[in-house]
Design an enzyme around this catalytic site. Structure first.
Site, PDB file in Angstrom:
ATOM      1  N   LYS A 293     -28.489  87.822  32.585  1.00 42.59           N
ATOM      2  CA  LYS A 293     -29.866  87.804  33.073  1.00 42.59           C
ATOM      3  C   LYS A 293     -30.800  88.420  31.675  1.00 42.59           C
ATOM      4  O   LYS A 293     -31.816  88.073  31.467  1.00 42.59           O
ATOM      5  CB  LYS A 293     -30.253  88.036  34.241  1.00 42.59           C
ATOM      6  CG  LYS A 293     -29.722  87.150  35.239  1.00 42.59           C
ATOM      7  CD  LYS A 293     -30.599  87.573  36.593  1.00 42.59           C
ATOM      8  CE  LYS A 293     -29.882  86.580  37.725  1.00 42.59           C
ATOM      9  NZ  LYS A 293     -30.679  86.954  39.093  1.00 42.59           N
TER      10      LYS A 293
ATOM     11  N   LYS B 293     -26.683  74.556  39.227  1.00 45.33           N
ATOM     12  CA  LYS B 293     -28.298  74.262  39.548  1.00 45.33           C
ATOM     13  C   LYS B 293     -29.154  74.439  38.046  1.00 45.33           C
ATOM     14  O   LYS B 293     -30.050  73.671  38.060  1.00 45.33           O
ATOM     15  CB  LYS B 293     -29.055  75.744  40.318  1.00 45.33           C
ATOM     16  CG  LYS B 293     -28.354  75.521  41.815  1.00 45.33           C
ATOM     17  CD  LYS B 293     -29.547  76.386  42.500  1.00 45.33           C
ATOM     18  CE  LYS B 293     -28.898  78.077  42.412  1.00 45.33           C
ATOM     19  NZ  LYS B 293     -29.228  78.609  43.732  1.00 45.33           N
TER      20      LYS B 293
ATOM     21  N   LYS C  19     -18.361  74.039  36.233  1.00 44.40           N
ATOM     22  CA  LYS C  19     -18.749  74.119  37.714  1.00 44.40           C
ATOM     23  C   LYS C  19     -20.185  73.339  37.824  1.00 44.40           C
ATOM     24  O   LYS C  19     -20.746  73.383  36.767  1.00 44.40           O
ATOM     25  CB  LYS C  19     -19.075  75.845  37.939  1.00 44.40           C
ATOM     26  CG  LYS C  19     -19.349  76.123  39.443  1.00 44.40           C
ATOM     27  CD  LYS C  19     -19.420  77.443  39.610  1.00 44.40           C
ATOM     28  CE  LYS C  19     -20.499  77.653  40.565  1.00 44.40           C
ATOM     29  NZ  LYS C  19     -21.277  78.951  40.589  1.00 44.40           N
TER      30      LYS C  19
END
Ligand code: TRP
Length: 331
Positions: A115, A200, A197
């Protein structure tokens, strides 16, 4: 109350648009705990502000996330559903646990590293201490089991370390929680790149099916799903695309791999993809209808939040008074 039951706690980011990967791998499992456990599911709006949020959107997504979880089968009567910032004890215990969490431990968190690379202009202290707030979420409720995705494993381990450290200094205070991490078969992969995977944040919209997608979009996305040059619908090595579609089909129909292989024996991938798309769209239709109903019933959602936070507060208060006493705060 039901103290003899074991406790389940999980936190969900108010991010609104969840994928069928979240649904199959996580949310669908949440509801099955409620018979045996005392369950707490919390929309973690305080965690969300570690990255910049548009206020009106954060508020809207908080409602949407609650509505979506309820639409996916979390019954507000059987589960405690609440919003993190409504229970101030999270912030209070979060600060205390900051003082029992080491700089080195926080520096090693991969989510922090990811992040801070992604938000290089806003590497704030909250982003850094995110894991001790998460530990507070979990430890406040004397949680036994934390259902989360594999990406949260490191945070659960740190939570256990913090709790163990605190217990060693002050004597038994916190239950040491276990992660409940779904196995690989429940992991849903990208439709465009079936070795990765389903995420989103994937920039390719055809890679992802959202829980709230409409039927036409769902069918179209499955029709375009990447498979392989073989033609037989069967589970096997090197057939990541087909394996993934079989997992999704299984999740919505309950059919085993053998049953699926028999059903599509002699048929091509096109028929199979259409069947998976239809099963998925049909399975999600009631979820979507319930979401639409709930999101229009704002006052009802607010009453769920209110009741949830009152019940959460009852549990959290007990832990907090124990913690305050042990630390040496004046009562
Ligand atoms: N960190 C979790 C995530 O990013 C969300 C979360 C916050 C959480 N507090 C939690 C998950 C407590 C489980 C338990 O998805």
């Amino acid at each position: 109350m039901l103290q003899d039951k074991k406790i389940v706690f999980s936190g969900v980011q108010p991010s609104g648009n969840l994928t069928i990967g979240n649904y199959i791998g996580a949310i669908k499992n949440f509801s099955r705990f409620s018979e045996e456990y005392e369950t707490f599911y919390c929309v973690v709006d305080m965690h969300a502000i570690t990255v910049r949020q548009v206020p009106a959107e954060l508020r809207r997504r908080t409602y949407e996330t609650l509505a979506l979880y309820m639409a996916c089968g979390l019954d507000a009567k059987k589960n405690t559903l609440f919003v993190q910032s409504h229970v101030p004890y999270h912030a209070e215990l979060g600060w205390i646990l900051d003082c029992y969490t080491m700089f080195g431990e926080l520096s090693r968190m991969t989510q922090f590293k990811d992040k801070s690379a992604k938000h290089a202009d806003n590497i704030n202290a909250g982003l850094f201490t995110y894991p001790s707030l998460m530990a507070a979420d979990i430890l406040l409720y004397q949680t036994d089991v934390v259902p989360v995705g594999i990406d949260q494993k490191q945070h659960i381990e740190l939570t256990r370390d913090i709790a163990t450290r605190f217990n060693q200094v002050y004597g038994d205070t916190f239950t040491i929680p276990e992660g409940f991490i779904p196995t690989d078969t429940m992991k849903i992969m990208s439709l465009a790149e079936p070795t990765a995977k389903m995420s989103k944040s994937d920039p390719n919209p055809n890679a992802i099916v959202y829980i709230l997608d409409n039927k036409d979009d769902i069918i179209r996305k499955f029709r375009r799903a990447v498979t392989d040059s073989d033609t037989r619908v069967c589970y096997g090595e090197g057939k990541d695309g087909i394996n993934n579609l079989m997992n999704i089909y299984h999740a919505f129909t309950g059919k085993s791999n053998e049953e699926i292989e028999r059903e599509f024996d002699g048929k091509g991938y096109g028929d199979f993809k259409l069947a998976v798309g239809e099963a998925c769209a049909d399975g999600l239709a009631p979820v979507r209808a319930e979401f639409d109903r709930l999101i229009a019933a704002k006052a009802y959602l607010e009453s769920v939040m209110k009741e949830g936070s009152e019940k959460a507060m009852y549990y959290a208060r007990k832990t907090m008074s124990k913690v305050r006493r042990k630390i040496g705060f004046v009562n």
